[in-house]
Design a protein around this motif. Structure first.
Motif, short mmCIF file in Angstrom:
data_model
loop_
_atom_site.label_atom_id
_atom_site.label_comp_id
_atom_site.label_asym_id
_atom_site.label_seq_id
_atom_site.Cartn_x
_atom_site.Cartn_y
_atom_site.Cartn_z
N PRO A 111 39.27 33.83 27.84
CA PRO A 111 38.55 32.69 28.40
C PRO A 111 39.37 31.83 29.35
CG PRO A 111 38.09 32.92 26.07
CD PRO A 111 39.21 33.86 26.38
N ARG A 112 40.69 31.86 29.18
CA ARG A 112 41.54 31.04 30.05
C ARG A 112 42.13 31.82 31.22
NH1 ARG A 112 44.67 27.67 25.19
NH2 ARG A 112 42.90 26.28 24.72
N HIS A 113 41.56 32.97 31.49
CA HIS A 113 42.00 33.79 32.63
C HIS A 113 41.91 32.97 33.92
CE1 HIS A 113 42.46 37.44 35.08
NE2 HIS A 113 41.54 36.90 35.88
N ARG A 114 42.95 33.06 34.74
CA ARG A 114 42.95 32.34 36.01
C ARG A 114 42.46 33.27 37.11
NH1 ARG A 114 46.53 27.59 38.37
NH2 ARG A 114 46.25 26.97 36.20
N PHE A 115 41.28 32.97 37.61
CA PHE A 115 40.69 33.73 38.71
C PHE A 115 41.22 33.22 40.05
CE2 PHE A 115 37.56 34.14 35.32
CZ PHE A 115 37.14 35.45 35.42
N ASP A 116 41.14 34.07 41.06
CA ASP A 116 41.30 33.62 42.44
C ASP A 116 39.94 33.07 42.84
OD1 ASP A 116 41.43 33.26 45.17
OD2 ASP A 116 42.50 35.14 45.55
N SER A 117 39.81 31.76 42.86
CA SER A 117 38.50 31.14 43.06
C SER A 117 37.85 31.55 44.37
CB SER A 117 38.63 29.61 43.01
OG SER A 117 39.08 29.19 41.74
N ARG A 118 38.65 31.86 45.36
CA ARG A 118 38.11 32.21 46.67
C ARG A 118 37.68 33.67 46.75
NH1 ARG A 118 41.32 28.06 46.72
NH2 ARG A 118 40.90 26.33 48.14
N ARG A 119 37.87 34.43 45.66
CA ARG A 119 37.43 35.83 45.64
C ARG A 119 36.34 36.07 44.59
NH1 ARG A 119 39.51 38.33 50.13
NH2 ARG A 119 38.85 40.26 49.10
N LEU A 120 35.74 35.01 44.10
CA LEU A 120 34.72 35.16 43.05
C LEU A 120 33.53 35.99 43.52
CD1 LEU A 120 34.81 31.57 41.53
CD2 LEU A 120 35.58 33.68 40.42
N LEU A 121 33.17 35.87 44.79
CA LEU A 121 32.02 36.62 45.28
C LEU A 121 32.29 38.12 45.37
CD1 LEU A 121 30.64 34.21 48.04
CD2 LEU A 121 29.92 34.46 45.66
N ASP A 122 33.55 38.52 45.25
CA ASP A 122 33.88 39.95 45.25
C ASP A 122 33.22 40.68 44.08
OD1 ASP A 122 35.39 39.35 47.44
OD2 ASP A 122 37.33 39.84 46.52
N PHE A 123 32.94 39.94 43.00
CA PHE A 123 32.32 40.58 41.84
C PHE A 123 30.93 41.13 42.16
CE2 PHE A 123 35.49 37.98 39.61
CZ PHE A 123 35.97 38.90 38.69
N VAL A 124 30.26 40.58 43.17
CA VAL A 124 28.91 41.05 43.51
C VAL A 124 28.82 41.53 44.95
CG1 VAL A 124 27.68 39.74 41.76
CG2 VAL A 124 28.28 38.62 43.91
N ALA A 125 29.98 41.84 45.55
CA ALA A 125 29.99 42.23 46.96
C ALA A 125 29.31 43.56 47.22
CB ALA A 125 31.43 42.28 47.47
N ASP A 126 29.11 44.35 46.17
CA ASP A 126 28.44 45.64 46.34
C ASP A 126 26.94 45.54 46.09
OD1 ASP A 126 28.66 45.10 43.65
OD2 ASP A 126 29.08 47.17 43.07
#
Length: 396
Positions: free
Chosen positions: A169-184
């Motif tokens: 739950p405390r994983h640090r994401f690259d906030s500016r790459r969050l949309l990569d999860f649905v880029a396909d």
């Protein structure tokens, strides 16, 4: 083509979906400010206090609640229960808390102020400003993102994103790459044809603001929102820590004892869509500026307040809801308010102001309440919020 509404179901308690939704956050350390003297308290309405007490007394109700009514530059604070079960300390107007999706109003403020400065246009498209994003999304405009009519798939509902949050739950994401999860993924519908609340929209809004200015979103928040409104205790963190003092947030699932989830999830997974931390009093100052006419020019405000009937924030606010550009209209039995709501594990918020920006209501409880997690409690919460709204508006 008329816009229809389609509500996006996401949270289902402190499960995979709730953890994923909770990971909705950003970067400046909270500014430290000297405590300002509070004005003499005004007489409080015993009926409103009773409503708040009853809400907290429910078996699945929040441990605590705070409501701030601001009129004519003076604030009445109503509190019930506790903001910290370990100490019994009541919630306070200058305590920090997570405001979840109310953060979307802040990204809206940044974008609309850039429109006023001529650095962005409401007609700018993803293709023009963010060409690295999928070509299938390129026709989506800034206005459609702000109004949740873009059709962008919601990254926070993506199975891979959820798996990461559940595993850590405390994983640090690259906030500016969050949309990569649905880029396909393709758009869910033709842009502008439907209303569907999506956390992806405000991530894209912040990225467009950065692309237009060459500056980080956190800097834009400071220059375009914090400074003009004199917000000194508002921040966009990347981690899971909250600045002291803070209202503790709890998972309330009887018969189990309430569980403190205040620092359960990293804010990096929400960023511009839900990561802001502030205080109830500063949230009130912001919503009076943003819900009123002081932050946005009359021409841009006209576009902002072109409402879509039935478009609701998450969770729904009091009365009948309609969606504008990063703002919602709540039509109560006593009149209209403009604002935003939000919820995440441990917190549920409403911030709303009168259209002239002279009066505001901030209402916070320290557990998550929405239609999927606690539908009956949400109905009760909205009733109490409407009673407070009527007190603000001078009606019953």
């Amino acid at each position: 083509m008329p816009i229809r509404t389609r509500r996006h179901r996401l949270r289902t308690g402190l499960t995979v979906a709730a953890l994923a939704a909770a990971a909705l956050g950003g970067l400046l350390p909270p500014a430290q400010a000297a405590r300002t003297p509070e004005p003499p308290p005004q007489p409080r309405d015993g009926r409103l206090q009773q409503q708040l007490d009853r809400l907290v007394a429910q078996d699945d109700g929040p441990p605590g609640a705070i409501a701030l009514l601001t009129r004519d530059g003076r604030t009445q604070a109503y509190t019930a229960g506790t903001g910290d079960l370990a100490t019994g300390r009541p919630p306070r107007a200058d305590d920090h808390l997570r405001i979840a999706s109310v953060s979307k109003a802040y990204s809206g403020a940044v974008a609309l102020r850039l429109v006023d400065r001529g650095l962005l246009s409401l007609d700018d498209t993803i293709g023009e400003r963010l060409p690295r994003l999928p070509a299938a999304w390129h026709a989506v405009t800034l206005l459609q993102l702000l109004r949740h009519t873009s059709g962008l798939p919601d990254y926070s509902a993506d199975p891979e994103f959820r798996e990461i949050v559940v595993a850590d739950p405390r994983h640090r994401f690259d906030s500016r790459r969050l949309l990569d999860f649905v880029a396909d993924e393709p758009l869910r519908f033709a842009p502008g044809s439907l209303y569907e609340y999506s956390n992806s929209d405000n991530i894209a809004v912040a990225l467009m603001a950065e692309a237009a200015t060459g500056r980080r979103y956190e800097e834009l928040l400071a220059d375009l929102v914090y400074r003009p409104v004199a917000l000194r205790r508002t921040s966009l963190p990347q981690g899971y820590r909250l600045p002291e003092p803070y209202i503790h947030g709890y998972d309330v699932s009887p018969p189990a004892e309430p569980e403190d989830v205040s620092e359960l999830v990293s804010a990096s997974g929400s960023w511009a869509s839900g990561g802001i931390v502030t205080t109830p009093e500063e949230l009130g100052a912001f919503i009076r500026a943003y819900g009123g006419p002081s932050l946005v020019s009359p021409g841009t405000r006209e576009e902002q307040l072109a409402f879509i009937p039935g478009g609701a924030s998450e969770p729904a606010g009091p009365g009948t809801n309609a969606a504008g550009a990063a703002i919602f209209r709540y039509t109560t039995r006593c009149g209209e308010l403009y604002g935003h709501t939000g919820n995440t594990p441990g917190y549920t918020l409403l911030a709303a102001s009168t259209p002239d920006g002279t009066r505001s209501l901030v209402f916070a409880v320290n557990t998550q309440v929405d239609k999927d997690v606690k539908a009956r409690l949400l109905a009760r919460l909205r009733t109490v919020q409407e009673d407070f709204a009527c007190a603000l508006l001078g009606g019953r």
